[in-house]
Every structure is written in C-alpha cells, then in structure tokens.
Design a protein around this motif. Sequence first.
Motif, PDB file in Angstrom:
ATOM      1  N   LYS A  73      38.582 -47.508  -0.258  1.00  0.00           N
ATOM      2  CA  LYS A  73      38.783 -48.246  -1.501  1.00  0.00           C
ATOM      3  C   LYS A  73      39.616 -49.418  -1.144  1.00  0.00           C
ATOM      4  O   LYS A  73      39.257 -50.393  -1.461  1.00  0.00           O
ATOM      5  CB  LYS A  73      39.422 -47.249  -2.625  1.00  0.00           C
ATOM      6  CG  LYS A  73      39.018 -47.607  -3.572  1.00  0.00           C
ATOM      7  CD  LYS A  73      39.565 -46.736  -4.857  1.00  0.00           C
ATOM      8  CE  LYS A  73      38.946 -46.942  -6.286  1.00  0.00           C
ATOM      9  NZ  LYS A  73      39.454 -45.796  -7.284  1.00  0.00           N
ATOM     10  N   LYS A  74      40.530 -49.207  -0.566  1.00  0.00           N
ATOM     11  CA  LYS A  74      41.644 -50.306  -0.292  1.00  0.00           C
ATOM     12  C   LYS A  74      41.031 -51.489   0.515  1.00  0.00           C
ATOM     13  O   LYS A  74      41.239 -52.637   0.279  1.00  0.00           O
ATOM     14  CB  LYS A  74      42.800 -49.763   0.635  1.00  0.00           C
ATOM     15  CG  LYS A  74      43.940 -51.056   0.756  1.00  0.00           C
ATOM     16  CD  LYS A  74      45.077 -50.411   1.644  1.00  0.00           C
ATOM     17  CE  LYS A  74      45.968 -51.524   1.929  1.00  0.00           C
ATOM     18  NZ  LYS A  74      47.233 -51.228   2.630  1.00  0.00           N
ATOM     19  N   ARG A  75      39.937 -50.961   1.389  1.00  0.00           N
ATOM     20  CA  ARG A  75      39.229 -52.092   2.241  1.00  0.00           C
ATOM     21  C   ARG A  75      37.913 -52.404   1.516  1.00  0.00           C
ATOM     22  O   ARG A  75      37.028 -53.114   2.199  1.00  0.00           O
ATOM     23  CB  ARG A  75      39.021 -51.416   3.366  1.00  0.00           C
ATOM     24  CG  ARG A  75      40.337 -51.544   4.253  1.00  0.00           C
ATOM     25  CD  ARG A  75      40.168 -50.590   5.794  1.00  0.00           C
ATOM     26  NE  ARG A  75      41.522 -50.951   6.660  1.00  0.00           N
ATOM     27  CZ  ARG A  75      42.572 -50.571   6.101  1.00  0.00           C
ATOM     28  NH1 ARG A  75      42.999 -49.799   5.273  1.00  0.00           N
ATOM     29  NH2 ARG A  75      43.594 -50.671   6.962  1.00  0.00           N
ATOM     30  N   ASN A  76      37.675 -52.187   0.199  1.00  0.00           N
ATOM     31  CA  ASN A  76      36.297 -52.358  -0.363  1.00  0.00           C
ATOM     32  C   ASN A  76      35.167 -51.749   0.329  1.00  0.00           C
ATOM     33  O   ASN A  76      34.300 -52.634   0.548  1.00  0.00           O
ATOM     34  CB  ASN A  76      36.359 -53.888  -0.643  1.00  0.00           C
ATOM     35  CG  ASN A  76      37.503 -54.251  -1.525  1.00  0.00           C
ATOM     36  OD1 ASN A  76      37.650 -53.456  -2.511  1.00  0.00           O
ATOM     37  ND2 ASN A  76      38.111 -55.450  -1.295  1.00  0.00           N
ATOM     38  N   CYS A  77      35.172 -50.731   0.939  1.00  0.00           N
ATOM     39  CA  CYS A  77      33.944 -50.221   1.573  1.00  0.00           C
ATOM     40  C   CYS A  77      33.799 -48.665   1.470  1.00  0.00           C
ATOM     41  O   CYS A  77      34.648 -47.961   0.757  1.00  0.00           O
ATOM     42  CB  CYS A  77      33.970 -50.451   3.072  1.00  0.00           C
ATOM     43  SG  CYS A  77      35.562 -49.821   4.033  1.00  0.00           S
ATOM     44  N   LYS A  78      32.961 -48.057   1.893  1.00  0.00           N
ATOM     45  CA  LYS A  78      32.388 -46.821   1.756  1.00  0.00           C
ATOM     46  C   LYS A  78      33.237 -45.814   2.442  1.00  0.00           C
ATOM     47  O   LYS A  78      33.531 -46.263   3.595  1.00  0.00           O
ATOM     48  CB  LYS A  78      31.109 -46.442   1.634  1.00  0.00           C
ATOM     49  CG  LYS A  78      30.156 -47.084   0.842  1.00  0.00           C
ATOM     50  CD  LYS A  78      30.403 -46.418  -0.841  1.00  0.00           C
ATOM     51  CE  LYS A  78      29.345 -46.909  -1.744  1.00  0.00           C
ATOM     52  NZ  LYS A  78      29.546 -46.261  -2.946  1.00  0.00           N
TER      53      LYS A  78
END
Length: 241
Positions: free
Chosen positions: A185-190
């Motif tokens: 979530k912090k890296r904006n990915c799954k």
Amino acid sequence: MAKFLSTTSLNFYLEELIKKSTKNLILISPYLKINARLKELLEFKSDSDLKVRIVYGKKEMAQSELDWLAGQRHIEVRFCKNLHAKCYMNDANAIISSLNLYEFSQVNNNEMGVLVTRSADTEAFTDAFEEVSRILRISDLVSFRDSSAESSAESLDVETDQALEEDEEESTDDGAKLTTSKLAKKRNCKTDEVLLILCKSGYLELRDDRHYLTDKGKESGGEFRKGWKGFYFLWPEDLVL
C-alpha cells in the motif's frame, strides 16, 4: 427479457448457472458459507478449463470455509472491502439478487433477484459485466498456501491485501514494521507484486508454490508471524527494495 426469481428459483438458476459455465464463472457475495451442493458443483469443475473467481467482502469466515477454499486450486478468491453487491455471472447469464452464497440464507431467508441473459438482455448484461469487472479490479487477491505440514518452516499460509490487514496490525506491537500488504500500500501496488519484488531482492524464496523467509530477509529485519487467519510477514518500514 429479464426473469424475476424467487428464493426457490434463485437457488435453482444459480445451480444451473454453475453447471453450464464453460469458460468464466464469477461469484460475488459479501458473505461466504457455500452449501454442500454448490461446493460439489464447483469441485466438479476442477478438471475443466473453467476460470472461477469468487469475490467476498466480510472477514468473518469459518475456518472450515477457508480450508475448503484453500484446497480449490482452480478457484481464484478475492476480497473487496465494503462489498454489498451479490451477483453470479458466466459468459451467457447473470443473476443479480439479494442472495448471499451463505447456506443459512439459501434455506431460511426470503430472497429475490433477476436473471438476465447476454442474448436477450444485451444492454443490461453488458452493464452488469462492466460493474463486475470493476469490482474485480478493485478487489485484492487472496493467496492460500497449504502449510499444515510446514508452518514451522516459515512458509506463507494466507496473505491478503485487505482481509488480514487489521488482524495483522492487532497481532503485533511493533509499530516500526509493516505487513506485506501495508508495504504494498505504501508503494501503491498490489501485495503479489511486492511478494515478487521481495523474491527478486532475495528477502523471500519461492519453493513449491510457498514463500519462505531467507537469511537475507531475516538479517534485514523480516519476520514470520501467525495471525488468526493465517501466516504473514513483517518488514521494516525502510526496507530497501
């Protein structure tokens, strides 16, 4: 033309929809406790080319249900936060209803719904398919791993983007570390994308379809934990990927 379905006809047409599915089957239900008959029909499809996707939205699920889903390798399970829709669809038909895939509801509740077909109700079917596709896009993949014999060997049993999130937070007092889903979530990915990066970086090792914490992962501060729904990993917030 769309067909109105009562409680009895809902159960009948749902069975028929599953039985006649050949390519794609999508089952969307906030609550899951699938009855024995539907489980039998879904298990029967395991050797076919049918792609089955189930989306649910409530974390409260019996362990027996989780165990059954974990054993169905041909079924893709996804979690969608705030899900309230109930829709069951294949390539030809869609049932939109009040009925959850929940055994008690199917037997005791008064339900209703409509059946739309791709051939006769093209516009409604297309609109339903687009909304179902959107729900699939915003939902998070739930990955089940059979670790009954190897849980002590630090293999991942269940890892979800949302369903375990709150449980994982409550199960550790180490505020300096993040679960894999939080790291994603912090890296904006799954989550599955981060798991792949963790493997490529040498923090995790994938063996026999299971993730294992490596020595490098441990030295970097990675931890293996067990929550109330399964196993997961914790990582330092500043982990270099």
